[in-house]
Scaffold this motif. Structure first.
Motif, mmCIF file in Angstrom:
data_model
loop_
_atom_site.group_PDB
_atom_site.id
_atom_site.type_symbol
_atom_site.label_atom_id
_atom_site.label_comp_id
_atom_site.label_asym_id
_atom_site.label_seq_id
_atom_site.Cartn_x
_atom_site.Cartn_y
_atom_site.Cartn_z
ATOM 1 N N ILE A 59 -32.690 98.958 29.173
ATOM 2 C CA ILE A 59 -32.453 97.016 28.808
ATOM 3 C C ILE A 59 -31.847 96.805 27.719
ATOM 4 C CG2 ILE A 59 -33.235 95.191 28.476
ATOM 5 C CD1 ILE A 59 -34.594 96.400 30.896
ATOM 6 N N ALA A 69 -35.950 86.192 30.210
ATOM 7 C CA ALA A 69 -36.017 87.265 30.722
ATOM 8 C C ALA A 69 -36.588 88.074 30.058
ATOM 9 C CB ALA A 69 -35.070 87.620 29.490
ATOM 10 N N LEU A 73 -39.683 90.742 32.703
ATOM 11 C CA LEU A 73 -39.196 91.887 31.978
ATOM 12 C C LEU A 73 -40.226 92.592 32.303
ATOM 13 C CD1 LEU A 73 -37.658 93.887 31.015
ATOM 14 C CD2 LEU A 73 -37.785 93.834 28.902
ATOM 15 N N LEU A 76 -40.976 93.778 35.582
ATOM 16 C CA LEU A 76 -39.944 95.177 36.402
ATOM 17 C C LEU A 76 -40.760 96.416 36.302
ATOM 18 C CD1 LEU A 76 -36.834 95.357 37.154
ATOM 19 C CD2 LEU A 76 -36.328 95.254 34.234
ATOM 20 N N LEU A 88 -30.350 97.737 32.835
ATOM 21 C CA LEU A 88 -29.763 96.516 33.193
ATOM 22 C C LEU A 88 -29.717 94.865 32.673
ATOM 23 C CD1 LEU A 88 -33.374 97.354 34.901
ATOM 24 C CD2 LEU A 88 -31.327 96.999 36.324
ATOM 25 N N TRP A 90 -29.452 90.584 31.782
ATOM 26 C CA TRP A 90 -29.496 89.706 32.454
ATOM 27 C C TRP A 90 -28.919 87.935 32.884
ATOM 28 C CZ3 TRP A 90 -34.232 87.349 34.197
ATOM 29 C CH2 TRP A 90 -34.505 86.151 33.761
ATOM 30 N N GLN A 96 -32.522 87.092 37.334
ATOM 31 C CA GLN A 96 -33.119 88.225 37.173
ATOM 32 C C GLN A 96 -32.468 89.063 36.190
ATOM 33 O OE1 GLN A 96 -33.439 89.006 41.223
ATOM 34 N NE2 GLN A 96 -31.284 89.257 41.778
ATOM 35 N N TRP A 97 -32.924 90.087 36.093
ATOM 36 C CA TRP A 97 -32.550 91.543 35.427
ATOM 37 C C TRP A 97 -31.411 92.323 36.785
ATOM 38 C CZ3 TRP A 97 -32.548 92.224 30.516
ATOM 39 C CH2 TRP A 97 -32.850 92.174 30.098
#
Length: 115
Positions: A59, A69, A73, A76, A88, A90, A96-97
């Motif tokens: 991340i 975000a 998460l 996710l 990933l 934001w 979205q990621w």
């Protein structure tokens, strides 16, 4: 800032590994990188969070990451095989990621600012 997102990352991963407590991640690794800002002509320092010894996405945490975000998460699944090896970030427009290019210039950890 990275600690808050790291906690959310671990929570998301832990929820998915709830059936197998032995598989829970042991250590969150934080690495700092310098990269060019997309909207400015200067550079910023960002943090990349990933779990050691777990096949999961990393991340990318920036200073301007919104609360949305962190909340996203939690939903996710960083262990999804389609995300293995990806970083990933934001996407504010898409909320979205998404997979982003990994920063490459690693720097020493930044001291936390005191207020």
């Amino acid at each position: 800032m990275a600690t808050v997102f790291g906690k959310a990352f671990l929570e998301a991963l832990g929820q998915r590994a709830a059936d197998n407590a032995a598989a829970l991640p042991a250590q969150l690794r934080q690495r700092w990188f310098r990269r060019a800002r997309r909207s400015h002509d200067d550079v910023e320092v960002v943090t990349v969070l990933h779990i050691e010894n777990v096949d999961a996405a990393a991340i990318l945490v920036t200073a301007d990451l919104p609360d949305e975000a962190r909340l996203a998460l939690l939903d996710l699944d960083p262990t999804d095989p389609a995300l293995h090896g990806k970083v990933l970030g934001w996407d504010t427009g898409r909320q979205q990621w998404v997979a982003v290019e990994a920063p490459i210039t690693q720097v020493s950890p930044q001291p936390e600012e005191r207020t």
